[in-house]
Write a protein that holds these residues in place. Structure first.
Motif, PDB file in Angstrom:
ATOM      1  N   PHE A  56       8.445  -1.584  -2.628  1.00 50.42           N
ATOM      2  CA  PHE A  56       7.714  -0.325  -2.441  1.00 50.42           C
ATOM      3  C   PHE A  56       7.067   0.102  -3.754  1.00 50.42           C
ATOM      4  CE2 PHE A  56       7.209   4.197  -2.613  1.00 50.42           C
ATOM      5  CZ  PHE A  56       6.962   4.649  -1.324  1.00 50.42           C
ATOM      6  N   TYR A 114       2.270   1.181   3.225  1.00 53.30           N
ATOM      7  CA  TYR A 114       3.578   0.538   3.137  1.00 53.30           C
ATOM      8  C   TYR A 114       4.492   1.143   4.191  1.00 53.30           C
ATOM      9  CZ  TYR A 114       7.664  -1.738   1.109  1.00 53.30           C
ATOM     10  OH  TYR A 114       8.755  -2.532   0.912  1.00 53.30           O
ATOM     11  N   PRO A 162       2.125   5.631   1.637  1.00 55.51           N
ATOM     12  CA  PRO A 162       3.483   5.388   2.130  1.00 55.51           C
ATOM     13  C   PRO A 162       3.668   6.003   3.512  1.00 55.51           C
ATOM     14  CG  PRO A 162       3.496   7.186   0.560  1.00 55.51           C
ATOM     15  CD  PRO A 162       2.076   6.710   0.641  1.00 55.51           C
ATOM     16  N   THR A 206       4.293  -2.388  -4.858  1.00 55.33           N
ATOM     17  CA  THR A 206       3.071  -2.232  -4.065  1.00 55.33           C
ATOM     18  C   THR A 206       2.303  -0.997  -4.489  1.00 55.33           C
ATOM     19  OG1 THR A 206       4.152  -3.310  -2.190  1.00 55.33           O
ATOM     20  CG2 THR A 206       2.158  -2.051  -1.720  1.00 55.33           C
ATOM     21  N   VAL A 218       1.617  -3.387   4.266  1.00 52.17           N
ATOM     22  CA  VAL A 218       2.810  -4.139   3.884  1.00 52.17           C
ATOM     23  C   VAL A 218       3.975  -3.589   4.701  1.00 52.17           C
ATOM     24  CG1 VAL A 218       4.336  -4.808   1.994  1.00 52.17           C
ATOM     25  CG2 VAL A 218       1.890  -4.474   1.560  1.00 52.17           C
TER      26      VAL A 218
END
Length: 520
Positions: A66, A58, A82, A69, A105
Protein backbone atom coordinates in the motif's frame (compact mmCIF):
# COMPACT_ATOMS: atom_id res chain seq x y z
CA UNK A 1 8.82 24.46 -3.81
CA UNK A 2 8.64 20.68 -4.30
CA UNK A 3 6.11 19.22 -1.84
CA UNK A 4 6.23 15.65 -3.14
CA UNK A 5 6.63 13.13 -0.25
CA UNK A 6 8.36 10.81 -2.74
CA UNK A 7 11.14 13.39 -2.93
CA UNK A 8 11.27 13.34 0.86
CA UNK A 9 11.76 9.59 1.20
CA UNK A 10 14.38 9.67 -1.55
CA UNK A 11 16.31 12.21 0.51
CA UNK A 12 16.12 9.93 3.55
CA UNK A 13 17.50 7.04 1.47
CA UNK A 14 20.37 9.21 0.24
CA UNK A 15 21.52 10.34 3.69
CA UNK A 16 20.17 7.71 6.10
CA UNK A 17 19.88 4.54 4.02
CA UNK A 18 20.21 2.08 6.92
CA UNK A 19 17.49 3.60 9.07
CA UNK A 20 14.38 1.39 9.27
CA UNK A 21 11.51 2.90 7.30
CA UNK A 22 8.79 0.25 7.55
CA UNK A 23 8.14 -2.71 9.81
CA UNK A 24 5.41 -4.72 8.09
CA UNK A 25 4.28 -7.51 10.34
CA UNK A 26 7.66 -9.25 10.87
CA UNK A 27 9.44 -7.80 7.83
CA UNK A 28 11.75 -4.79 8.11
CA UNK A 29 12.71 -2.44 5.27
CA UNK A 30 15.36 0.23 5.64
CA UNK A 31 15.08 3.43 3.62
CA UNK A 32 17.45 2.13 0.95
CA UNK A 33 15.29 -0.94 0.31
CA UNK A 34 12.03 0.97 0.66
CA UNK A 35 12.96 3.59 -1.91
CA UNK A 36 14.39 0.98 -4.29
CA UNK A 37 11.04 -0.84 -4.14
CA UNK A 38 9.13 2.41 -4.67
CA UNK A 39 11.28 3.31 -7.67
CA UNK A 40 10.77 -0.16 -9.18
CA UNK A 41 7.01 0.32 -8.89
CA UNK A 42 7.31 3.82 -10.37
CA UNK A 43 9.21 2.45 -13.39
CA UNK A 44 6.49 -0.18 -13.86
CA UNK A 45 3.82 2.53 -13.80
CA UNK A 46 5.73 4.50 -16.43
CA UNK A 47 6.15 1.38 -18.58
CA UNK A 48 2.39 0.95 -18.43
CA UNK A 49 1.94 4.50 -19.73
CA UNK A 50 0.82 6.12 -16.48
CA UNK A 51 0.83 9.90 -16.83
CA UNK A 52 0.63 12.88 -14.54
CA UNK A 53 -2.87 13.16 -13.11
CA UNK A 54 -3.85 9.53 -13.76
CA UNK A 55 -5.45 7.77 -10.83
CA UNK A 56 -3.78 4.73 -9.29
CA UNK A 57 -6.28 2.92 -7.05
CA UNK A 58 -5.50 0.43 -4.30
CA UNK A 59 -7.92 -2.14 -2.84
CA UNK A 60 -6.56 -4.04 0.13
CA UNK A 61 -5.61 -3.94 3.79
CA UNK A 62 -2.74 -2.04 5.38
CA UNK A 63 0.57 -3.26 3.97
CA UNK A 64 3.98 -2.21 2.77
CA UNK A 65 2.65 -2.61 -0.80
CA UNK A 66 0.00 0.00 0.00
CA UNK A 67 2.70 2.49 1.02
CA UNK A 68 4.93 1.56 -1.93
CA UNK A 69 2.06 2.02 -4.42
CA UNK A 70 1.19 5.39 -2.91
CA UNK A 71 4.75 6.73 -3.07
CA UNK A 72 5.31 5.30 -6.56
CA UNK A 73 2.14 7.02 -7.78
CA UNK A 74 3.45 10.34 -6.52
CA UNK A 75 6.90 9.58 -7.95
CA UNK A 76 5.43 9.64 -11.48
CA UNK A 77 2.92 12.45 -10.84
CA UNK A 78 -0.17 10.22 -10.54
CA UNK A 79 -3.00 10.57 -8.02
CA UNK A 80 -3.27 7.89 -5.35
CA UNK A 81 -6.78 6.56 -4.72
CA UNK A 82 -7.09 4.30 -1.64
CA UNK A 83 -10.37 2.38 -1.69
CA UNK A 84 -12.35 1.30 1.35
CA UNK A 85 -11.61 -2.42 1.62
CA UNK A 86 -14.96 -3.10 3.29
CA UNK A 87 -17.08 -2.09 0.31
CA UNK A 88 -19.29 -4.47 -1.64
CA UNK A 89 -18.66 -5.13 -5.36
CA UNK A 90 -21.31 -2.67 -6.58
CA UNK A 91 -19.98 0.03 -4.25
CA UNK A 92 -16.46 -0.47 -5.59
CA UNK A 93 -17.82 -0.39 -9.11
CA UNK A 94 -19.51 2.94 -8.40
CA UNK A 95 -16.27 4.49 -7.21
CA UNK A 96 -14.37 3.17 -10.24
CA UNK A 97 -17.03 4.64 -12.54
CA UNK A 98 -16.56 8.04 -10.98
CA UNK A 99 -12.77 8.04 -10.76
CA UNK A 100 -11.75 5.95 -13.82
CA UNK A 101 -8.31 4.91 -12.54
CA UNK A 102 -5.61 3.90 -15.00
CA UNK A 103 -4.23 1.28 -12.60
CA UNK A 104 -6.03 -0.79 -9.97
CA UNK A 105 -3.84 -2.72 -7.51
CA UNK A 106 -5.74 -5.43 -5.65
CA UNK A 107 -4.86 -7.84 -2.87
CA UNK A 108 -5.87 -11.52 -3.28
CA UNK A 109 -8.38 -11.20 -0.46
CA UNK A 110 -10.33 -8.75 -2.63
CA UNK A 111 -9.92 -10.57 -5.94
CA UNK A 112 -13.47 -11.93 -5.76
CA UNK A 113 -14.90 -8.44 -5.25
CA UNK A 114 -13.32 -7.19 -8.46
CA UNK A 115 -14.28 -10.33 -10.40
CA UNK A 116 -17.89 -9.92 -9.24
CA UNK A 117 -17.99 -6.58 -11.03
CA UNK A 118 -17.21 -8.28 -14.33
CA UNK A 119 -14.51 -8.48 -16.97
CA UNK A 120 -15.02 -4.91 -18.17
CA UNK A 121 -14.25 -2.55 -15.30
CA UNK A 122 -15.23 1.13 -15.51
CA UNK A 123 -12.41 3.04 -17.19
CA UNK A 124 -10.78 -0.24 -18.25
CA UNK A 125 -7.83 0.03 -15.84
CA UNK A 126 -4.88 -2.32 -15.80
CA UNK A 127 -5.75 -4.64 -12.90
CA UNK A 128 -2.73 -5.74 -10.90
CA UNK A 129 -2.97 -8.54 -8.34
CA UNK A 130 -0.48 -8.56 -5.46
CA UNK A 131 1.31 -11.92 -5.66
CA UNK A 132 4.52 -11.19 -3.75
CA UNK A 133 3.17 -10.77 -0.21
CA UNK A 134 3.23 -13.97 1.83
CA UNK A 135 0.72 -12.49 4.29
CA UNK A 136 -1.94 -12.35 1.59
CA UNK A 137 -1.37 -15.44 -0.60
CA UNK A 138 -3.08 -16.10 -3.92
CA UNK A 139 -6.42 -17.86 -3.57
CA UNK A 140 -7.14 -18.81 -7.17
CA UNK A 141 -5.72 -18.79 -10.68
CA UNK A 142 -5.41 -15.46 -12.44
CA UNK A 143 -7.99 -14.82 -15.10
CA UNK A 144 -7.34 -12.93 -18.31
CA UNK A 145 -8.19 -9.58 -16.76
CA UNK A 146 -5.40 -9.85 -14.20
CA UNK A 147 -1.70 -8.96 -14.27
CA UNK A 148 0.43 -10.26 -11.42
CA UNK A 149 2.41 -7.63 -9.54
CA UNK A 150 5.59 -9.64 -10.15
CA UNK A 151 5.17 -9.53 -13.94
CA UNK A 152 4.04 -5.90 -13.75
CA UNK A 153 7.29 -4.98 -11.99
CA UNK A 154 9.35 -7.08 -14.44
CA UNK A 155 8.11 -4.99 -17.39
CA UNK A 156 9.37 -1.88 -15.64
CA UNK A 157 12.89 -3.25 -15.21
CA UNK A 158 13.87 -2.05 -18.68
CA UNK A 159 12.55 1.46 -18.08
CA UNK A 160 15.18 4.09 -17.35
CA UNK A 161 15.44 5.36 -13.80
CA UNK A 162 13.80 8.69 -13.13
CA UNK A 163 13.62 11.17 -10.30
CA UNK A 164 10.32 11.96 -8.58
CA UNK A 165 8.36 14.61 -10.45
CA UNK A 166 8.14 17.88 -8.50
CA UNK A 167 4.74 18.51 -6.96
CA UNK A 168 3.32 21.96 -6.30
CA UNK A 169 0.84 23.25 -3.76
CA UNK A 170 -2.24 22.74 -5.94
CA UNK A 171 -1.27 19.47 -7.65
CA UNK A 172 -3.67 16.67 -6.76
CA UNK A 173 -2.11 14.00 -4.52
CA UNK A 174 -4.96 11.87 -3.17
CA UNK A 175 -8.51 11.15 -4.26
CA UNK A 176 -10.26 9.87 -1.16
CA UNK A 177 -13.94 8.99 -1.09
CA UNK A 178 -15.89 9.74 2.07
CA UNK A 179 -17.47 6.84 3.94
CA UNK A 180 -20.96 7.59 2.65
CA UNK A 181 -22.73 6.38 5.82
CA UNK A 182 -25.26 9.22 5.49
CA UNK A 183 -25.44 9.39 1.71
CA UNK A 184 -23.52 9.01 -1.56
CA UNK A 185 -19.72 8.99 -1.06
CA UNK A 186 -17.98 12.12 -2.32
CA UNK A 187 -14.50 12.13 -3.79
CA UNK A 188 -12.40 14.56 -1.77
CA UNK A 189 -9.59 16.17 -3.76
CA UNK A 190 -6.53 16.41 -1.50
CA UNK A 191 -3.58 18.33 -2.91
CA UNK A 192 0.08 18.08 -2.01
CA UNK A 193 -0.34 21.48 -0.40
CA UNK A 194 -3.16 20.14 1.78
CA UNK A 195 -0.92 17.25 2.91
CA UNK A 196 2.03 19.54 3.55
CA UNK A 197 0.15 22.21 5.52
CA UNK A 198 -1.40 19.55 7.74
CA UNK A 199 2.11 18.32 8.53
CA UNK A 200 3.19 21.88 9.37
CA UNK A 201 0.19 22.21 11.68
CA UNK A 202 0.98 18.90 13.40
CA UNK A 203 4.69 19.69 13.74
CA UNK A 204 3.78 23.04 15.32
CA UNK A 205 1.60 21.63 18.12
CA UNK A 206 2.22 17.90 18.55
CA UNK A 207 5.39 16.53 20.17
CA UNK A 208 6.46 14.41 17.20
CA UNK A 209 10.16 14.11 16.48
CA UNK A 210 12.51 13.05 13.73
CA UNK A 211 13.21 9.34 14.09
CA UNK A 212 10.00 8.58 16.00
CA UNK A 213 8.35 5.17 15.77
CA UNK A 214 4.83 5.46 14.36
CA UNK A 215 2.12 2.80 14.70
CA UNK A 216 -0.21 2.38 11.70
CA UNK A 217 -3.06 0.07 12.66
CA UNK A 218 -6.09 2.17 11.75
CA UNK A 219 -7.17 1.63 8.10
CA UNK A 220 -4.85 3.59 5.83
CA UNK A 221 -7.61 4.29 3.31
CA UNK A 222 -8.83 6.82 5.89
CA UNK A 223 -7.22 10.28 5.97
CA UNK A 224 -6.65 10.17 9.72
CA UNK A 225 -4.59 7.00 9.63
CA UNK A 226 -2.78 8.05 6.47
CA UNK A 227 -1.97 11.73 6.92
CA UNK A 228 -2.20 12.41 10.64
CA UNK A 229 1.23 10.88 11.15
CA UNK A 230 2.18 8.13 8.67
CA UNK A 231 3.11 10.17 5.57
CA UNK A 232 4.94 12.70 7.70
CA UNK A 233 6.78 9.98 9.60
CA UNK A 234 8.16 8.54 6.35
CA UNK A 235 9.21 11.94 5.03
CA UNK A 236 10.99 12.78 8.31
CA UNK A 237 12.90 9.51 8.49
CA UNK A 238 10.82 7.79 11.15
CA UNK A 239 9.91 4.13 11.45
CA UNK A 240 6.33 3.08 10.73
CA UNK A 241 5.05 -0.19 12.16
CA UNK A 242 2.29 -1.42 9.83
CA UNK A 243 -0.25 -4.04 10.79
CA UNK A 244 -2.70 -5.40 8.26
CA UNK A 245 -5.56 -5.01 10.70
CA UNK A 246 -6.07 -3.82 14.24
CA UNK A 247 -5.71 -6.31 17.05
CA UNK A 248 -5.84 -4.68 20.51
CA UNK A 249 -3.39 -7.11 22.14
CA UNK A 250 -0.96 -6.88 19.24
CA UNK A 251 -1.13 -3.08 19.35
CA UNK A 252 -0.18 -3.09 23.03
CA UNK A 253 2.69 -5.51 22.35
CA UNK A 254 3.94 -3.34 19.46
CA UNK A 255 3.94 -0.19 21.57
CA UNK A 256 6.03 -1.91 24.22
CA UNK A 257 8.35 -3.84 21.89
CA UNK A 258 9.12 -1.10 19.38
CA UNK A 259 8.92 1.83 21.78
CA UNK A 260 6.15 3.41 19.71
CA UNK A 261 6.15 7.14 20.32
CA UNK A 262 3.34 8.32 18.05
CA UNK A 263 0.07 6.81 16.84
CA UNK A 264 -3.29 7.79 15.42
CA UNK A 265 -6.16 5.77 16.89
CA UNK A 266 -9.92 6.14 17.14
CA UNK A 267 -11.79 5.89 20.47
CA UNK A 268 -13.13 2.40 19.68
CA UNK A 269 -9.55 1.14 19.33
CA UNK A 270 -8.45 2.75 22.59
CA UNK A 271 -11.43 1.17 24.30
CA UNK A 272 -10.68 -2.28 22.84
CA UNK A 273 -7.08 -2.07 24.02
CA UNK A 274 -8.15 -1.03 27.52
CA UNK A 275 -10.54 -3.97 27.79
CA UNK A 276 -7.87 -6.63 27.21
CA UNK A 277 -6.09 -8.46 29.98
CA UNK A 278 -2.81 -7.13 28.49
CA UNK A 279 -3.62 -3.49 29.24
CA UNK A 280 -2.64 -3.51 32.95
CA UNK A 281 0.69 -5.27 32.37
CA UNK A 282 1.99 -3.66 29.16
CA UNK A 283 4.34 -0.67 29.33
CA UNK A 284 2.98 1.88 26.86
CA UNK A 285 4.59 4.94 28.43
CA UNK A 286 6.65 5.55 25.26
CA UNK A 287 3.48 6.93 23.62
CA UNK A 288 4.32 10.62 23.61
CA UNK A 289 1.99 11.63 20.79
CA UNK A 290 -1.20 9.58 20.89
CA UNK A 291 -3.74 11.41 18.74
CA UNK A 292 -7.33 10.27 18.90
CA UNK A 293 -10.02 11.52 16.55
CA UNK A 294 -13.15 10.34 14.77
CA UNK A 295 -15.34 10.78 17.85
CA UNK A 296 -15.08 12.35 21.32
CA UNK A 297 -13.11 10.24 23.82
CA UNK A 298 -15.13 9.31 26.94
CA UNK A 299 -13.57 10.87 30.07
CA UNK A 300 -13.38 7.46 31.74
CA UNK A 301 -11.08 6.29 28.92
CA UNK A 302 -8.88 9.37 29.31
CA UNK A 303 -8.42 8.55 32.99
CA UNK A 304 -7.58 4.92 32.29
CA UNK A 305 -4.78 5.88 29.89
CA UNK A 306 -3.50 8.63 32.17
CA UNK A 307 -3.04 5.98 34.86
CA UNK A 308 -0.66 4.26 32.41
CA UNK A 309 1.32 7.47 31.89
CA UNK A 310 -0.25 8.26 28.52
CA UNK A 311 -2.12 11.46 27.73
CA UNK A 312 -4.66 10.95 24.94
CA UNK A 313 -4.54 14.00 22.70
CA UNK A 314 -7.84 14.74 21.02
CA UNK A 315 -8.18 16.34 17.62
CA UNK A 316 -11.02 17.12 15.26
CA UNK A 317 -11.26 17.28 11.52
CA UNK A 318 -12.53 15.60 8.40
CA UNK A 319 -11.25 14.11 5.19
CA UNK A 320 -11.79 17.56 3.71
CA UNK A 321 -9.38 19.15 6.23
CA UNK A 322 -6.57 16.63 5.60
CA UNK A 323 -7.43 15.78 8.48
CA UNK A 324 -6.99 18.17 11.42
CA UNK A 325 -8.67 21.51 12.05
CA UNK A 326 -8.29 21.60 15.85
CA UNK A 327 -6.05 19.91 18.41
CA UNK A 328 -6.01 19.70 22.21
CA UNK A 329 -2.45 19.82 23.58
CA UNK A 330 -1.41 16.94 25.81
CA UNK A 331 -1.09 19.03 28.96
CA UNK A 332 -4.77 20.02 28.68
CA UNK A 333 -6.17 16.53 28.20
CA UNK A 334 -7.90 16.57 31.59
CA UNK A 335 -8.17 20.29 32.26
CA UNK A 336 -10.24 20.62 29.07
CA UNK A 337 -11.74 17.12 29.00
CA UNK A 338 -14.25 16.81 26.18
CA UNK A 339 -12.74 19.64 24.14
CA UNK A 340 -11.40 19.02 20.65
CA UNK A 341 -8.95 21.84 21.26
CA UNK A 342 -7.86 25.02 19.58
CA UNK A 343 -7.50 25.82 15.87
CA UNK A 344 -4.38 24.53 14.21
CA UNK A 345 -1.82 27.34 13.72
CA UNK A 346 -2.49 27.74 10.00
CA UNK A 347 -6.21 26.96 10.10
CA UNK A 348 -9.17 29.16 11.02
CA UNK A 349 -12.30 27.80 12.73
CA UNK A 350 -15.54 29.60 13.50
CA UNK A 351 -19.04 28.79 14.79
CA UNK A 352 -21.83 29.85 12.42
CA UNK A 353 -25.62 29.74 12.53
CA UNK A 354 -26.39 27.12 9.83
CA UNK A 355 -29.56 28.96 8.76
CA UNK A 356 -28.57 32.65 8.79
CA UNK A 357 -24.82 32.15 8.17
CA UNK A 358 -24.15 34.69 10.93
CA UNK A 359 -21.11 33.96 13.11
CA UNK A 360 -21.95 32.83 16.63
CA UNK A 361 -19.65 34.57 19.14
CA UNK A 362 -21.36 33.96 22.48
CA UNK A 363 -19.48 31.35 24.56
CA UNK A 364 -21.42 28.10 24.77
CA UNK A 365 -23.80 29.00 21.94
CA UNK A 366 -24.03 26.22 19.38
CA UNK A 367 -23.68 26.38 15.63
CA UNK A 368 -22.05 24.76 12.64
CA UNK A 369 -18.25 24.50 12.59
CA UNK A 370 -16.71 26.22 9.58
CA UNK A 371 -13.06 25.84 8.59
CA UNK A 372 -10.70 27.79 6.36
CA UNK A 373 -7.02 27.21 5.60
CA UNK A 374 -4.43 25.73 3.23
CA UNK A 375 -5.10 22.23 4.59
CA UNK A 376 -8.73 22.37 3.38
CA UNK A 377 -9.71 20.66 0.13
CA UNK A 378 -10.57 22.73 -2.92
CA UNK A 379 -13.65 20.60 -3.56
CA UNK A 380 -15.09 17.30 -4.68
CA UNK A 381 -14.10 15.20 -7.68
CA UNK A 382 -16.31 16.00 -10.70
CA UNK A 383 -19.07 17.24 -8.38
CA UNK A 384 -19.43 21.01 -8.72
CA UNK A 385 -22.87 21.00 -7.07
CA UNK A 386 -21.58 19.35 -3.88
CA UNK A 387 -18.56 21.67 -3.90
CA UNK A 388 -20.75 24.79 -4.10
CA UNK A 389 -22.97 23.50 -1.28
CA UNK A 390 -19.98 22.77 0.96
CA UNK A 391 -18.36 26.20 0.74
CA UNK A 392 -19.45 29.74 1.57
CA UNK A 393 -17.13 32.65 0.79
CA UNK A 394 -14.05 30.46 1.13
CA UNK A 395 -15.19 28.72 4.32
CA UNK A 396 -15.81 24.97 4.37
CA UNK A 397 -19.09 23.96 6.04
CA UNK A 398 -18.26 20.82 8.00
CA UNK A 399 -21.78 19.77 9.04
CA UNK A 400 -20.55 19.37 12.63
CA UNK A 401 -22.31 21.21 15.45
CA UNK A 402 -20.10 22.69 18.15
CA UNK A 403 -19.41 25.62 20.43
CA UNK A 404 -16.57 27.63 22.00
CA UNK A 405 -16.00 28.19 25.69
CA UNK A 406 -14.91 31.47 27.30
CA UNK A 407 -11.25 30.68 26.63
CA UNK A 408 -11.75 29.90 22.93
CA UNK A 409 -11.54 26.11 23.18
CA UNK A 410 -13.84 24.23 20.83
CA UNK A 411 -16.23 21.40 21.65
CA UNK A 412 -17.99 19.12 19.18
CA UNK A 413 -21.62 18.36 19.96
CA UNK A 414 -22.67 16.21 17.00
CA UNK A 415 -23.31 16.01 13.30
CA UNK A 416 -25.98 18.43 12.10
CA UNK A 417 -27.70 15.57 10.25
CA UNK A 418 -27.79 13.37 13.38
CA UNK A 419 -29.58 15.83 15.64
CA UNK A 420 -32.76 14.41 17.20
CA UNK A 421 -35.84 16.61 17.67
CA UNK A 422 -38.06 15.14 20.36
CA UNK A 423 -41.04 17.04 21.73
CA UNK A 424 -39.65 20.21 20.15
CA UNK A 425 -36.30 19.87 21.96
CA UNK A 426 -32.96 19.35 20.22
CA UNK A 427 -30.98 16.33 21.39
CA UNK A 428 -27.42 15.73 20.21
CA UNK A 429 -26.62 11.99 20.20
CA UNK A 430 -22.92 12.44 20.96
CA UNK A 431 -23.77 14.17 24.24
CA UNK A 432 -26.00 11.25 25.29
CA UNK A 433 -23.40 8.71 24.12
CA UNK A 434 -20.72 10.31 26.31
CA UNK A 435 -22.96 10.00 29.36
CA UNK A 436 -23.95 6.39 28.62
CA UNK A 437 -20.31 5.34 28.16
CA UNK A 438 -19.91 5.93 31.91
CA UNK A 439 -22.54 3.26 32.66
CA UNK A 440 -20.91 0.20 34.34
CA UNK A 441 -20.22 -2.65 31.94
CA UNK A 442 -20.73 -0.70 28.71
CA UNK A 443 -18.34 -1.50 25.85
CA UNK A 444 -19.79 0.74 23.14
CA UNK A 445 -22.93 2.76 22.56
CA UNK A 446 -24.69 4.72 19.84
CA UNK A 447 -27.74 6.94 20.10
CA UNK A 448 -30.19 7.65 17.28
CA UNK A 449 -33.65 9.05 16.83
CA UNK A 450 -36.56 6.97 15.54
CA UNK A 451 -39.99 8.12 14.42
CA UNK A 452 -42.44 8.57 17.28
CA UNK A 453 -46.13 9.45 16.85
CA UNK A 454 -46.25 11.40 20.11
CA UNK A 455 -42.83 13.08 20.27
CA UNK A 456 -41.86 13.32 16.61
CA UNK A 457 -38.71 11.35 17.37
CA UNK A 458 -37.71 9.30 20.39
CA UNK A 459 -34.19 8.73 21.69
CA UNK A 460 -32.96 5.13 21.31
CA UNK A 461 -29.68 3.75 22.65
CA UNK A 462 -27.98 0.83 20.89
CA UNK A 463 -25.51 -0.64 23.36
CA UNK A 464 -22.99 -3.46 23.69
CA UNK A 465 -21.94 -4.64 27.15
CA UNK A 466 -19.54 -7.07 28.77
CA UNK A 467 -20.55 -10.71 28.64
CA UNK A 468 -23.29 -11.61 31.08
CA UNK A 469 -24.37 -8.03 31.73
CA UNK A 470 -27.89 -7.17 30.53
CA UNK A 471 -28.94 -3.76 31.85
CA UNK A 472 -32.57 -2.67 31.94
CA UNK A 473 -33.70 0.58 30.33
CA UNK A 474 -34.88 1.82 33.74
CA UNK A 475 -31.39 1.39 35.18
CA UNK A 476 -29.78 3.14 32.23
CA UNK A 477 -32.20 6.07 32.48
CA UNK A 478 -31.68 6.37 36.22
CA UNK A 479 -27.91 6.44 35.77
CA UNK A 480 -27.93 8.91 32.85
CA UNK A 481 -30.39 11.14 34.70
CA UNK A 482 -27.49 12.44 36.81
CA UNK A 483 -25.83 13.75 33.64
CA UNK A 484 -28.68 14.67 31.29
CA UNK A 485 -32.03 16.42 31.19
CA UNK A 486 -34.97 14.00 31.14
CA UNK A 487 -35.92 14.73 27.53
CA UNK A 488 -32.45 13.56 26.45
CA UNK A 489 -32.74 10.16 28.15
CA UNK A 490 -33.26 7.09 25.92
CA UNK A 491 -36.80 5.77 25.79
CA UNK A 492 -35.66 2.45 24.34
CA UNK A 493 -32.57 0.28 24.78
CA UNK A 494 -31.36 -2.19 22.14
CA UNK A 495 -28.58 -4.58 23.21
CA UNK A 496 -26.22 -5.90 20.51
CA UNK A 497 -23.03 -7.93 20.39
CA UNK A 498 -21.16 -5.02 18.81
CA UNK A 499 -22.22 -1.56 17.72
CA UNK A 500 -21.77 -1.17 13.93
CA UNK A 501 -18.87 1.02 12.86
CA UNK A 502 -17.34 1.71 9.46
CA UNK A 503 -13.74 1.20 8.39
CA UNK A 504 -12.76 4.58 9.82
CA UNK A 505 -14.07 3.61 13.24
CA UNK A 506 -17.04 5.95 13.02
CA UNK A 507 -20.52 4.88 14.01
CA UNK A 508 -22.47 3.48 11.05
CA UNK A 509 -25.63 5.44 11.70
CA UNK A 510 -27.64 3.83 8.88
CA UNK A 511 -27.12 0.33 10.29
CA UNK A 512 -27.65 1.56 13.85
CA UNK A 513 -30.96 3.23 12.96
CA UNK A 514 -32.14 -0.04 11.44
CA UNK A 515 -31.21 -1.88 14.64
CA UNK A 516 -33.08 0.75 16.65
CA UNK A 517 -36.19 0.32 14.51
CA UNK A 518 -36.03 -3.48 14.51
CA UNK A 519 -35.30 -3.59 18.22
CA UNK A 520 -32.76 -6.38 17.92
Amino acid sequence: MDLNPATGIRRQAAYFPDRIAVVYEEQKMDYRAFVETVEAMAKALLAQGTQRGDRVAYLGLNSSTFLVTMMASWWVGAVFEPLNFRLAPREVEGLLERSTPAILVVEPGHQAIVEAIGQSLPGEPTVVLVDNDGLTPLRSELGSQWVSLSSFLAVGETTEACEPLPAGDEDLAVLMFTSGTTGKPKGVCISFGNLWWNSVNVDSLVDTRRGDVNLAVAPLFHIGALNALTIRSLVRGGTTVVRRAFDPRQALRDIEEFGVSQAFLVPAQLSAMQQTEDFPVRDISSLRALICAGAPVPPVLLRQYQAKGVFVQQAWGLTETSPFATYLPAELTHQKAGSCGIPMPYTQVRIVDPVTFVEVTEPGARGEMWVKGPNVTSGYWNDPEATVQAFHKGWFRTGDIGYKDESGYFYIVDRLKDMIITGGENVYPAEVERALMEFPGVLDVAVVGVEDAQWGESVVAVMSCRDGEVPAIEDVRAFAGDYLARYKLPKKLVLVGSVPRNGAGKLDKQSIRQLAVDGK
